[in-house]
Design a protein around this motif. Structure first.
Motif, PDB file in Angstrom:
ATOM      1  N   GLU A   1       0.818  -1.216   0.000  1.00 34.89           N
ATOM      2  CA  GLU A   1       0.000   0.000   0.000  1.00 34.89           C
ATOM      3  C   GLU A   1       0.848   1.260   0.000  1.00 34.89           C
ATOM      4  OE1 GLU A   1      -3.322   0.514  -0.258  1.00 34.89           O
ATOM      5  OE2 GLU A   1      -3.368  -1.610  -0.795  1.00 34.89           O
ATOM      6  N   ALA A   2       1.978   1.219   0.671  1.00 35.13           N
ATOM      7  CA  ALA A   2       2.808   2.424   0.777  1.00 35.13           C
ATOM      8  C   ALA A   2       4.277   2.025   0.807  1.00 35.13           C
ATOM      9  CB  ALA A   2       2.437   3.217   2.027  1.00 35.13           C
ATOM     10  N   PRO A   3       5.147   2.855   0.289  1.00 37.13           N
ATOM     11  CA  PRO A   3       6.583   2.560   0.334  1.00 37.13           C
ATOM     12  C   PRO A   3       7.142   2.822   1.724  1.00 37.13           C
ATOM     13  CG  PRO A   3       6.236   4.713  -0.645  1.00 37.13           C
ATOM     14  CD  PRO A   3       4.870   4.140  -0.399  1.00 37.13           C
ATOM     15  N   SER A   4       8.328   2.290   1.983  1.00 36.30           N
ATOM     16  CA  SER A   4       9.022   2.526   3.249  1.00 36.30           C
ATOM     17  C   SER A   4      10.520   2.613   2.960  1.00 36.30           C
ATOM     18  CB  SER A   4       8.737   1.402   4.241  1.00 36.30           C
ATOM     19  OG  SER A   4       9.262   0.172   3.760  1.00 36.30           O
ATOM     20  N   VAL A   5      11.285   2.970   3.965  1.00 34.64           N
ATOM     21  CA  VAL A   5      12.729   3.036   3.786  1.00 34.64           C
ATOM     22  C   VAL A   5      13.284   1.666   3.449  1.00 34.64           C
ATOM     23  CG1 VAL A   5      14.917   3.505   4.946  1.00 34.64           C
ATOM     24  CG2 VAL A   5      12.992   5.064   5.244  1.00 34.64           C
ATOM     25  N   GLU A   6      12.777   0.640   4.134  1.00 32.09           N
ATOM     26  CA  GLU A   6      13.265  -0.723   3.880  1.00 32.09           C
ATOM     27  C   GLU A   6      12.777  -1.258   2.545  1.00 32.09           C
ATOM     28  OE1 GLU A   6      11.692   0.230   6.629  1.00 32.09           O
ATOM     29  OE2 GLU A   6      13.446   0.388   7.944  1.00 32.09           O
ATOM     30  N   ASN A   7      11.572  -0.848   2.136  1.00 29.44           N
ATOM     31  CA  ASN A   7      10.991  -1.322   0.884  1.00 29.44           C
ATOM     32  C   ASN A   7      10.580  -0.121   0.017  1.00 29.44           C
ATOM     33  OD1 ASN A   7       9.794  -3.459   3.192  1.00 29.44           O
ATOM     34  ND2 ASN A   7      10.766  -4.378   1.401  1.00 29.44           N
ATOM     35  N   PRO A   8      11.560   0.581  -0.535  1.00 33.05           N
ATOM     36  CA  PRO A   8      11.238   1.790  -1.304  1.00 33.05           C
ATOM     37  C   PRO A   8      10.646   1.464  -2.671  1.00 33.05           C
ATOM     38  CG  PRO A   8      13.592   1.354  -1.403  1.00 33.05           C
ATOM     39  CD  PRO A   8      13.020   0.341  -0.447  1.00 33.05           C
ATOM     40  N   PHE A   9       9.896   2.411  -3.214  1.00 35.59           N
ATOM     41  CA  PHE A   9       9.415   2.311  -4.584  1.00 35.59           C
ATOM     42  C   PHE A   9      10.444   2.987  -5.488  1.00 35.59           C
ATOM     43  CE2 PHE A   9       4.504   1.995  -3.937  1.00 35.59           C
ATOM     44  CZ  PHE A   9       4.696   0.821  -3.214  1.00 35.59           C
ATOM     45  N   VAL A  10      10.809   2.314  -6.572  1.00 37.69           N
ATOM     46  CA  VAL A  10      11.712   2.892  -7.563  1.00 37.69           C
ATOM     47  C   VAL A  10      10.955   2.948  -8.886  1.00 37.69           C
ATOM     48  CG1 VAL A  10      13.897   2.688  -8.776  1.00 37.69           C
ATOM     49  CG2 VAL A  10      13.744   1.979  -6.385  1.00 37.69           C
ATOM     50  N   TYR A  11      10.590   4.151  -9.314  1.00 35.73           N
ATOM     51  CA  TYR A  11       9.840   4.353 -10.551  1.00 35.73           C
ATOM     52  C   TYR A  11      10.828   4.506 -11.708  1.00 35.73           C
ATOM     53  CZ  TYR A  11       5.700   5.287  -7.677  1.00 35.73           C
ATOM     54  OH  TYR A  11       4.641   5.190  -6.791  1.00 35.73           O
ATOM     55  N   HIS A  12      10.960   3.470 -12.525  1.00 31.62           N
ATOM     56  CA  HIS A  12      11.782   3.536 -13.739  1.00 31.62           C
ATOM     57  C   HIS A  12      10.877   4.059 -14.858  1.00 31.62           C
ATOM     58  CE1 HIS A  12      15.958   2.032 -13.902  1.00 31.62           C
ATOM     59  NE2 HIS A  12      15.684   1.542 -12.702  1.00 31.62           N
ATOM     60  N   THR A  13      10.805   5.364 -14.996  1.00 30.91           N
ATOM     61  CA  THR A  13       9.786   5.975 -15.852  1.00 30.91           C
ATOM     62  C   THR A  13       9.909   5.580 -17.315  1.00 30.91           C
ATOM     63  OG1 THR A  13      11.194   7.933 -15.967  1.00 30.91           O
ATOM     64  CG2 THR A  13       9.418   7.956 -14.351  1.00 30.91           C
ATOM     65  N   PHE A  14      11.127   5.460 -17.840  1.00 30.23           N
ATOM     66  CA  PHE A  14      11.312   5.174 -19.262  1.00 30.23           C
ATOM     67  C   PHE A  14      11.708   3.722 -19.523  1.00 30.23           C
ATOM     68  CE2 PHE A  14      12.665   9.807 -19.090  1.00 30.23           C
ATOM     69  CZ  PHE A  14      11.409  10.270 -19.459  1.00 30.23           C
ATOM     70  N   GLY A  15      11.500   2.858 -18.555  1.00 33.50           N
ATOM     71  CA  GLY A  15      11.865   1.461 -18.705  1.00 33.50           C
ATOM     72  C   GLY A  15      13.301   1.217 -18.276  1.00 33.50           C
ATOM     73  N   HIS A  16      13.819   0.021 -18.582  1.00 33.70           N
ATOM     74  CA  HIS A  16      15.200  -0.294 -18.207  1.00 33.70           C
ATOM     75  C   HIS A  16      15.775  -1.329 -19.161  1.00 33.70           C
ATOM     76  CE1 HIS A  16      13.217  -3.726 -16.324  1.00 33.70           C
ATOM     77  NE2 HIS A  16      12.552  -2.915 -15.528  1.00 33.70           N
ATOM     78  N   LEU A  17      17.071  -1.563 -19.013  1.00 36.49           N
ATOM     79  CA  LEU A  17      17.793  -2.418 -19.958  1.00 36.49           C
ATOM     80  C   LEU A  17      17.332  -3.871 -19.931  1.00 36.49           C
ATOM     81  CD1 LEU A  17      21.453  -1.069 -19.510  1.00 36.49           C
ATOM     82  CD2 LEU A  17      19.867  -0.598 -21.372  1.00 36.49           C
ATOM     83  N   ASN A  18      16.683  -4.286 -18.862  1.00 35.45           N
ATOM     84  CA  ASN A  18      16.218  -5.676 -18.793  1.00 35.45           C
ATOM     85  C   ASN A  18      15.159  -5.962 -19.854  1.00 35.45           C
ATOM     86  OD1 ASN A  18      17.848  -5.699 -16.590  1.00 35.45           O
ATOM     87  ND2 ASN A  18      16.411  -6.783 -15.258  1.00 35.45           N
ATOM     88  N   ASN A  19      14.464  -4.899 -20.305  1.00 36.27           N
ATOM     89  CA  ASN A  19      13.413  -5.078 -21.315  1.00 36.27           C
ATOM     90  C   ASN A  19      13.512  -3.927 -22.308  1.00 36.27           C
ATOM     91  OD1 ASN A  19      11.187  -5.692 -22.813  1.00 36.27           O
ATOM     92  ND2 ASN A  19       9.705  -5.477 -21.160  1.00 36.27           N
ATOM     93  N   LEU A  20      14.487  -4.021 -23.209  1.00 31.89           N
ATOM     94  CA  LEU A  20      14.757  -2.923 -24.129  1.00 31.89           C
ATOM     95  C   LEU A  20      13.591  -2.648 -25.069  1.00 31.89           C
ATOM     96  CD1 LEU A  20      18.490  -3.428 -25.135  1.00 31.89           C
ATOM     97  CD2 LEU A  20      17.481  -1.428 -24.061  1.00 31.89           C
ATOM     98  N   MET A  21      12.815  -3.655 -25.388  1.00 30.55           N
ATOM     99  CA  MET A  21      11.734  -3.455 -26.345  1.00 30.55           C
ATOM    100  C   MET A  21      10.652  -2.527 -25.797  1.00 30.55           C
ATOM    101  SD  MET A  21      13.044  -4.935 -28.758  1.00 30.55           S
ATOM    102  CE  MET A  21      11.725  -4.483 -29.862  1.00 30.55           C
ATOM    103  N   ASP A  22      10.530  -2.447 -24.480  1.00 32.93           N
ATOM    104  CA  ASP A  22       9.540  -1.550 -23.883  1.00 32.93           C
ATOM    105  C   ASP A  22      10.162  -0.247 -23.399  1.00 32.93           C
ATOM    106  OD1 ASP A  22       7.430  -3.246 -24.338  1.00 32.93           O
ATOM    107  OD2 ASP A  22       7.602  -4.256 -22.399  1.00 32.93           O
ATOM    108  N   ALA A  23      11.464  -0.065 -23.599  1.00 30.85           N
ATOM    109  CA  ALA A  23      12.129   1.155 -23.134  1.00 30.85           C
ATOM    110  C   ALA A  23      11.799   2.326 -24.060  1.00 30.85           C
ATOM    111  CB  ALA A  23      13.636   0.936 -23.080  1.00 30.85           C
ATOM    112  N   THR A  24      11.774   3.516 -23.499  1.00 32.57           N
ATOM    113  CA  THR A  24      11.501   4.732 -24.260  1.00 32.57           C
ATOM    114  C   THR A  24      12.811   5.246 -24.840  1.00 32.57           C
ATOM    115  OG1 THR A  24       9.661   5.280 -22.781  1.00 32.57           O
ATOM    116  CG2 THR A  24      10.544   7.064 -24.149  1.00 32.57           C
ATOM    117  N   LEU A  25      12.930   5.185 -26.172  1.00 33.39           N
ATOM    118  CA  LEU A  25      14.177   5.562 -26.830  1.00 33.39           C
ATOM    119  C   LEU A  25      13.988   6.588 -27.935  1.00 33.39           C
ATOM    120  CD1 LEU A  25      15.961   2.096 -27.230  1.00 33.39           C
ATOM    121  CD2 LEU A  25      16.680   3.970 -25.764  1.00 33.39           C
TER     122      LEU A  25
END
Length: 903
Positions: free
Chosen positions: A765-789
């Motif tokens: 429901e909510a992020p915490s210091v131990e379990n933070p949310f990391v918003y990869h807005t443009f995607g990431h290298l693990n899935n290049l086909m969905d990355a914003t390029l």
């Protein structure tokens, strides 16, 4: 540089202690700082002993007093030597350093009781146990070595002609950028750009045609004295041709408002009135490479009739354009603090025989002595003549200043001093040799290897090992091979290259470089430091030999930085009265976990290079057909590839390019051999290298050192939410390495869940210091086909983000964005990734008026090949981001984060 003089006052009963101190100073200092250590034991038969002792003591910079009853009881010491030492102490003309060897029963002179005695006045060395005495004496000797190092630096008296200039003063300078393009035969297009830094609105660009006689760029060395005189006459008049007095129309046939001579006179009047300087930069376009043969340093100011390069009102340099295949962006580092040492390396290969080695050692000592005043630490000598080994050394032991003593050639043979090469840069290769075996390497290959060094040197100094020509030859043309080498190496990401375009005498080289390095720190720009050294050399040589034209014109400065800086001063923009309170608020927020970091691709540029460098490599390898300048635009290159390759081929193209760049730039940080590393998924390879670099930095620099890894700091800030606008997962990897369990989310996941009605169940429901949310807005290298390029994908991102901004997981991001202090790190703030992300975040629901939360955009000074006017770009970005309620921190993200957590 004079050897630091040390005088030892002692009793012959304490000879053993005196010899131990002498040996420690001689062995503890590098050979180029060998101190002039003297005592009366050095007297030889026939010396006028009293006169010699007094003269030596009067000129000493460090006086050691080995205190004992025997020393104080010596009549000559009490009556002649100690009074001189007291005068030194009272007038602060020398450092007095008393060392108490044994208990004193003799009454010391009154002034000695006011001097701090080592170890203490009531604790002589002889009263200590062997272990304690050895430890104490080692500490004293270490301090003495540091004192001698300090004494070898220029003192206030030496530096009185080099007034330190403030950043505010430099902001009032005037820039004259003159770019020359070849048009036809001896006709050239000149583009003169005038910038008044304090008044960007006064900027003016004037294109016009100029004629440069072909004899000035003829590659044949003139042998006829009459022709030499003719060339000299043409060269003297060239300044008048470049700055004509009358100009009715420009190159495009438009009426000219003013002539170049008028603009020059107006600028000089302004410089004289304000008390500032004018920076003249000559840029040779790719179409006019033959103009490198003109000796621009001898260019005469048509108004004053004196060379621009020796006028105290001018800084003078040759600017080098990038964009070529071996091009790399420059990344300026922050200016070191007053006590912070620079690193330097002198490359003088071992001589092939005893005579050659003695000459090489002399070259090394001279170079190190000249560099030392810039506050460099130990300056080692690199003996290897293999360029590959030098590059490997630079990759593992990066340096700020690289001094290269070279052989050079045009074509396949060393330069013949009696003949000029006939062909120009593009049509015949230039080669260099580090000496030793004399094996020559193509300078372009060497530059490409240098471009793979993670942090190239800030400054390269090029000198030649070839002998100084007979000065009577009066050769008016520069050494083309050295010019080509300097221009080529600067394209490898080096901010400035200082090259000797003709061989000079050792005395002239020592005089020029010594003055240059003394002036480098106090002055803001490298061209000002060169101008100071050039003026001093010209003044000295004209005084010594009025018939000799001198060597002042021979050093040539090549810069990539349009501001002529090799470092910058980080600062927070805005009203100075509010900057301090802003820093207090930001530091408090950092301690309380009240920051929202928005992380861009620039935070890991040392791992794989910038997006521009990736795009350039990608474009060259895949035949990008559009505009030459567009090859560094990742969006444009990706757009081209998207429509010319299948999705699988597109993904493979990016993977191959990234892997190749990662392996080439990080050979010492691979966990597997290079061949296997290239087969790894780019995300895995990237994270492995970034992790090893981070761990290496963590082991070298502790908390609060000012040199911590930026991701280490980001994790320590204990933020519950992070936004990542980069494709790499270095932040996630760092969080996991520190025991935190981040939840990674992309905008594409949110959009997909909206489309198919699915629920992202892995997110609490909510992020915490131990379990933070990391918003990869443009995607990431693990899935290049969905990355914003591509450009199309950025448009799609804006639409998708707007349609899903009320999603539960984005409302969590919205709360952080509006309720916390926001810092944008690792973006270029005129790039699509930043502008798209900023626009999208600003449209999130939950905005409340009158928020006092700080929003800071960290931005390195825009000073690169793509910025026409750095000063104007700074003013534009400050206005642009101020309208968006953003304060700019001018500096790197690493500097900002280290300043943020500094105690």
């Amino acid at each position: 540089m004079d050897r630091p003089s040390v005088f030892i006052i002692f009793s012959k009963q304490d000879l053993a202690f005196k010899q131990k101190i002498e040996q420690a100073l001689q062995t503890g200092l590098p050979e180029y700082l060998n101190a002039d250590i003297w005592s009366d034991a050095a007297l030889v038969g026939g010396d006028s002993w009293e006169t010699t002792i007094v003269d030596r003591l009067e000129s000493a910079k460090l006086v050691l007093l080995l205190l004992s009853d025997a020393m104080l009881g010596t009549p000559f010491v009490r009556e002649r030597e100690l009074p001189i030492a007291e005068r030194h102490w009272s007038n602060r003309t020398a450092q007095i350093y008393p060392i108490l060897l044994s208990p004193l029963t003799e009454e010391p002179l009154g002034w000695l009781e006011k001097v701090h005695v080592k170890p203490r006045l009531d604790q002589p060395l002889s009263a200590m146990g062997m272990e304690e005495q050895s430890r104490t004496l080692d500490a004293i000797l270490s301090q003495l070595i540091d004192l001698v190092r300090q004494l070898s630096l220029p003192n206030d008296q030496d530096g009185k002609e080099i007034a330190a200039e403030s950043t505010d003063s430099a902001s009032r300078h005037v820039d004259f950028d003159l770019t020359l393009h070849h048009r036809d035969l001896d006709l050239y297009r000149a583009e003169l750009r005038i910038t008044y830094r304090a008044m960007p609105q006064e900027g003016y660009v004037l294109p016009y045609e100029v004629q440069i006689p072909r004899v000035l760029v003829d590659p044949q060395q003139p042998k006829d004295p009459g022709l030499i005189a003719q060339i000299k006459g043409l060269e003297d008049n060239l300044g008048g041709d470049l700055f004509p007095m009358e100009l009715s129309t420009d190159c495009e046939g438009r009426p000219a408002r003013r002539s170049p001579r008028d603009e020059l006179k107006t600028a000089l009047d302004h410089v004289q009135h304000v008390g500032t300087r004018l920076h003249l930069r000559i840029t040779i376009a790719p179409s006019a490479q033959e103009l490198h043969r003109v000796c621009w340093e001898r260019l005469l100011n048509p108004i004053a009739g004196t060379p621009f390069s020796t006028d105290h009102r001018f800084g003078f340099s040759r600017h080098v354009l990038g964009y070529e295949e071996n091009w790399r962006e420059i990344h300026l580092l922050r200016k070191p603090g007053e006590e912070e040492l620079l690193t330097a390396l002198v490359v003088v290969a071992a001589g092939e025989d005893e005579t050659a080695e003695r000459a090489a050692q002399a070259t090394y000592r001279m170079a190190a002595q000249c560099i030392h005043p810039v506050r460099a630490g130990d300056i080692p000598r690199f003996l290897d003549d293999d360029p590959d080994n030098l590059i490997a050394h630079l990759k593992t032991e990066g340096v700020d200043i690289l001094y290269l003593s070279l052989h050079r050639s045009m074509g396949d043979a060393p330069v013949d001093q009696t003949a000029r090469p006939k062909l120009t840069i593009p049509s015949r290769r230039c080669s260099i040799s580090l000496g030793g075996s004399g094996q020559f390497v193509d300078v372009n290959s060497f530059a490409r290897s240098l471009a793979d060094v993670r942090q190239p040197p800030r400054l390269i100094v090029l000198t030649t090992t070839d002998p100084c020509q007979d000065l009577e030859s009066r050769d008016p043309q520069p050494d083309y091979a050295m010019i080509v080498t300097a221009a080529t190496l600067s394209k490898a990401g080096v901010a400035a290259v200082l090259a000797l375009q003709r061989p000079v005498s050792d005395d002239a080289c020592r005089a020029f470089l010594g003055e240059f390095f003394r002036a480098l720190r106090p002055l803001n720009t490298v061209d000002d430091a060169v101008a100071h050294a050039r003026r001093r050399l010209a003044k000295t040589q004209s005084r010594d030999d009025t018939a000799n034209p001198g060597d002042w014109w021979k050093p040539a400065l090549f810069t990539r930085s349009k501001s002529n800086q090799i470092w910058y001063t980080p600062r927070l923009s805005g009203d100075p009265s509010t900057v301090h309170s802003a820093w207090i608020d930001l530091k408090h927020a950092a301690k309380q976990g009240e920051l929202l970091p928005v992380v861009g691709p620039g935070l890991t540029r040392d791992v794989a290079g910038s997006h521009r460098e990736i795009a350039r490599s990608w474009a060259f390898s895949k035949g990008f057909p559009l505009g030459y300048h567009e090859r560094t635009d990742l969006l444009r290159v990706a757009q081209f590839l998207k429509y010319n390759f299948s999705p699988t081929q597109l993904e493979q193209a990016l993977s191959d390019t990234l892997s190749e760049l990662l392996v080439a730039r990080n050979p010492d940080h691979l966990e597997v051999p290079p061949a296997k590393a290239r087969d790894l998924p780019p995300s895995e390879l990237f994270c492995d290298i970034a992790r090893r670099l981070r761990e290496e930095q963590e082991s070298s620099h502790g908390v609060g050192s000012g040199h911590e890894n930026p991701y280490t700091i980001l994790v320590r800030l204990e933020c519950p939410v992070y936004v990542v606008g980069a494709l790499n997962r270095a932040l996630v990897d760092t969080l996991q390495s520190k025991g935190r369990k981040p939840h990674v989310l992309t905008v594409q996941q949110i959009v997909q869940s909206e489309l198919d009605g699915s629920v992202l169940e892995d997110f609490p429901e909510a992020p915490s210091v131990e379990n933070p949310f990391v918003y990869h807005t443009f995607g990431h290298l693990n899935n290049l086909m969905d990355a914003t390029l591509t450009q199309d994908e950025y448009f799609d991102f804006l639409i998708d983000f707007a349609q899903t901004r009320k999603h539960r997981l984005l409302t969590i991001l919205s709360a952080s964005y509006y309720q916390k202090h926001v810092v944008f790190l690792g973006f270029r703030h005129y790039d699509w990734s930043f502008l798209t992300l900023l626009h999208s975040l600003d449209k999130l629901p939950g905005r409340t008026g009158g928020s006092k939360r700080k929003r800071v955009a960290v931005q390195i000074d825009p000073d690169d090949d793509f910025t026409i006017d750095p000063n104007g770009a700074v003013a534009f970005l400050e206005r642009l981001l101020h309208d968006k309620k953003l304060t700019i921190y001018w500096g790197t993200s690493e500097d900002f984060l280290n300043d943020l957590v500094k105690p």
